[in-house]
Enzyme design. Structure first.
Site, PDB file in Angstrom:
ATOM      1  N   HIS A 197      28.201  -4.333   3.899  1.00 36.48           N
ATOM      2  CA  HIS A 197      27.687  -5.467   4.019  1.00 36.48           C
ATOM      3  C   HIS A 197      28.610  -6.558   4.474  1.00 36.48           C
ATOM      4  O   HIS A 197      28.186  -7.858   4.955  1.00 36.48           O
ATOM      5  CB  HIS A 197      27.398  -6.285   2.551  1.00 36.48           C
ATOM      6  CG  HIS A 197      28.832  -6.597   1.872  1.00 36.48           C
ATOM      7  ND1 HIS A 197      29.567  -5.908   1.284  1.00 36.48           N
ATOM      8  CD2 HIS A 197      29.005  -8.003   1.733  1.00 36.48           C
ATOM      9  CE1 HIS A 197      30.499  -6.516   0.681  1.00 36.48           C
ATOM     10  NE2 HIS A 197      30.372  -7.509   0.837  1.00 36.48           N
TER      11      HIS A 197
HETATM   12  C1  UD1 Z   1      28.599 -12.704   0.049  1.00 36.11           C
HETATM   13  C2  UD1 Z   1      30.067 -13.108   0.081  1.00 36.11           C
HETATM   14  C3  UD1 Z   1      30.928 -11.647  -0.008  1.00 36.11           C
HETATM   15  C4  UD1 Z   1      30.517 -10.839  -1.028  1.00 36.11           C
HETATM   16  C5  UD1 Z   1      29.110 -10.604  -0.897  1.00 36.11           C
HETATM   17  C6  UD1 Z   1      28.566  -9.479  -2.013  1.00 36.11           C
HETATM   18  C7  UD1 Z   1      30.756 -15.277   1.111  1.00 36.11           C
HETATM   19  C8  UD1 Z   1      31.345 -15.906   2.377  1.00 36.11           C
HETATM   20  N1  UD1 Z   1      30.523 -14.057   1.103  1.00 36.11           N
HETATM   21  O1  UD1 Z   1      28.470 -12.166   1.313  1.00 36.11           O
HETATM   22  O2  UD1 Z   1      32.321 -12.299  -0.113  1.00 36.11           O
HETATM   23  O3  UD1 Z   1      31.501  -9.708  -0.836  1.00 36.11           O
HETATM   24  O4  UD1 Z   1      28.260 -11.725  -0.989  1.00 36.11           O
HETATM   25  O5  UD1 Z   1      27.374  -9.479  -1.683  1.00 36.11           O
HETATM   26  O6  UD1 Z   1      30.551 -16.017   0.044  1.00 36.11           O
HETATM   27  N2  UD1 Z   1      20.529 -12.432   0.766  1.00 36.11           N
HETATM   28  C9  UD1 Z   1      19.155 -12.125   0.166  1.00 36.11           C
HETATM   29  N3  UD1 Z   1      19.128 -12.119  -1.110  1.00 36.11           N
HETATM   30  C10 UD1 Z   1      20.193 -12.757  -1.951  1.00 36.11           C
HETATM   31  C11 UD1 Z   1      21.478 -13.178  -1.260  1.00 36.11           C
HETATM   32  C12 UD1 Z   1      21.479 -13.085  -0.134  1.00 36.11           C
HETATM   33  O7  UD1 Z   1      18.164 -11.730   0.790  1.00 36.11           O
HETATM   34  O8  UD1 Z   1      19.952 -12.855  -3.089  1.00 36.11           O
HETATM   35  C13 UD1 Z   1      20.500 -12.377   2.232  1.00 36.11           C
HETATM   36  C14 UD1 Z   1      20.252 -13.824   3.043  1.00 36.11           C
HETATM   37  O9  UD1 Z   1      19.552 -13.387   4.242  1.00 36.11           O
HETATM   38  C15 UD1 Z   1      21.483 -14.207   3.341  1.00 36.11           C
HETATM   39  C16 UD1 Z   1      22.341 -13.055   3.514  1.00 36.11           C
HETATM   40  O10 UD1 Z   1      21.692 -11.982   2.741  1.00 36.11           O
HETATM   41  O11 UD1 Z   1      21.506 -14.914   4.694  1.00 36.11           O
HETATM   42  C17 UD1 Z   1      23.941 -13.067   3.372  1.00 36.11           C
HETATM   43  O12 UD1 Z   1      24.004 -13.774   2.023  1.00 36.11           O
HETATM   44  P1  UD1 Z   1      25.363 -14.607   1.941  1.00 36.11           P
HETATM   45  O13 UD1 Z   1      25.360 -15.161   0.401  1.00 36.11           O
HETATM   46  O14 UD1 Z   1      25.364 -15.744   2.772  1.00 36.11           O
HETATM   47  O15 UD1 Z   1      26.638 -13.699   2.180  1.00 36.11           O
HETATM   48  P2  UD1 Z   1      26.741 -12.156   1.744  1.00 36.11           P
HETATM   49  O16 UD1 Z   1      26.529 -11.170   2.880  1.00 36.11           O
HETATM   50  O17 UD1 Z   1      25.796 -11.706   0.562  1.00 36.11           O
END
Ligand code: UD1
Length: 371
Positions: free
Chosen positions: A210
């Site tokens: 991820h």
């Molecule tokens: C976040 C954390 C990372 C952690 C990871 C675990 C930060 C900077 N990053 O990264 O440290 O290891 O979580 O999963 O805080 N999305 C969904 N559904 C959700 C959540 C996210 O579809 O419930 C999608 C969205 O398109 C979003 C993307 O995933 O833009 C990334 O989510 P985000 O929380 O920004 O970062 P992660 O890559 O999940």
């Protein structure tokens, strides 16, 4: 006064929930001293990224859900800060407890600190020294302003002291995520997770990816997928796909290619107990997650980390984890040596014994008795 100290825990994203559960549950055993609150920022919001962990870990419903959702780093951090400031002003907790290194961790630590509310950071002192990782920024900023720093490994204490953190603020307590793992492991014994994927214990690999550095660049992602397709011909692979990765796989057309490989089994993100079952019984773990490196170590399962660095070198020293980078040659070489070498002798890191939360509560008792 009974229960006079209001301790506010913050959880925002998937890897936070298992770190919040043990100290929250432990503090709740002392209602004469502490009142607890749990705030969910909503950084992760899908049922399989959040709700399932509350069920699996028997976590109480959050007292407040801030619903910040996804966005750029600045947008997400800012939304958490604005929403959490309102909570802090209304509730005036005595202590805000943040865990891990996600954007919610840093945002809530800054917010509380500027309101002169003391901050405790659980999982303090980890450093990758890789400033391209957003988590490294979150870790350094959070630690710099925390009043109590609870560390999972001795090297974390050294990192903090080197950065000028006063040693009297640092407490080496062990790993709360491992508290959670050891408490939940018995529940996985009769789970049907392996049958559902058509695999048997020791005869498959579990893959998770991820990190933006691995999944946001189509060339890097396709190189990794190529090696995984090769491996799947020898050893079935189960890949619970993070939403960030599934978007990138779809956009790059890789999803269709993988789907043609019967032994490359893709699935939506899994809950805590299913994932723990898959980790425990795997022949090997392939991952870029920090948490999985630790879980594999304690479970004695060899782990190949698809990164150049780790903020958790204790897992490498323990003999469980090797860093393979994210280029095909390095990953291939690491897989080859695991498949053809002798199984590594894996040691359990110091204080990863299921009692970190008890130690944290002892520190808090002492803090309020003498503070
Ligand atoms: C976040 C954390 C990372 C952690 C990871 C675990 C930060 C900077 N990053 O990264 O440290 O290891 O979580 O999963 O805080 N999305 C969904 N559904 C959700 C959540 C996210 O579809 O419930 C999608 C969205 O398109 C979003 C993307 O995933 O833009 C990334 O989510 P985000 O929380 O920004 O970062 P992660 O890559 O999940």
């Amino acid at each position: 006064m009974a229960g006079s100290k209001k301790i506010m825990f913050v959880a925002g994203a998937r890897p936070n929930f298992m770190k919040v559960a043990p100290p929250l549950q432990e503090l709740r055993k002392h209602p004469e001293v502490f009142r607890t609150r749990l705030i969910h920022t909503g950084q992760h919001y899908d049922a399989e990224m959040s709700d399932v962990f509350f069920r699996d870990l028997e976590l109480p419903r959050p007292d407040q859900f801030l619903g910040v959702g996804s966005g750029s780093h600045a947008e997400q951090t800012a939304r958490v800060m604005v929403a959490f400031e309102r909570v802090c002003v209304a509730e005036r907790p005595h202590l805000v407890v943040v865990v891990g290194d996600v954007n919610s961790t840093m945002a809530c630590a800054i917010t509380a600190k500027k309101l002169c509310i003391p901050v405790a950071h659980i999982e303090a002192g980890l450093r990758s020294r890789d400033w391209t990782m957003p988590e490294e920024v979150n870790r350094v900023v959070t630690d710099a302003i925390s009043d109590l720093l609870f560390t999972p490994a001795r090297e974390a204490d050294d990192n903090l002291v080197r950065e000028g953190i006063p040693p009297e603020r640092i407490y080496f307590v062990g790993n709360v995520m491992i508290d959670c793992l050891l408490a939940q492991l018995p529940k996985t014994e009769h789970r049907d997770t392996l049958q559902r994927f058509g695999v048997t214990a020791g005869n498959y690999a579990t893959l998770t990816l991820h990190r933006p550095s691995n999944v946001d660049d189509p060339e890097v992602l396709s190189g990794i997928v190529e090696v995984m397709m090769e491996l799947s011909r020898q050893l079935p692979i189960i890949w619970p796909i993070h939403p960030r990765s599934s978007k990138m796989l779809e956009q790059s057309g890789l999803l269709d290619r993988i789907a043609r490989h019967a032994d490359f089994k893709l699935t939506d993100p899994l809950g805590y107990l299913d994932m723990l079952t898959l980790t425990h019984r795997a022949r090997m773990i392939l991952t870029d997650s920090g948490g999985l490196q630790e879980e594999a170590t304690v479970l004695g399962v060899p782990c190949i980390t698809l990164r150049q660095n780790t903020e958790r070198p204790v897992t490498v020293a323990a003999g469980a984890n090797r860093l393979a980078g994210n280029q095909p040659e390095g990953i291939r070489a690491a897989i080859h040596s695991l498949l053809n070498g002798t199984r590594p002798n894996i040691l359990i890191p110091e204080l990863w014994d299921g009692k970190a939360a008890v130690r944290i509560v002892d520190v808090l008792m002492h803090f309020y008795a003498h503070g």
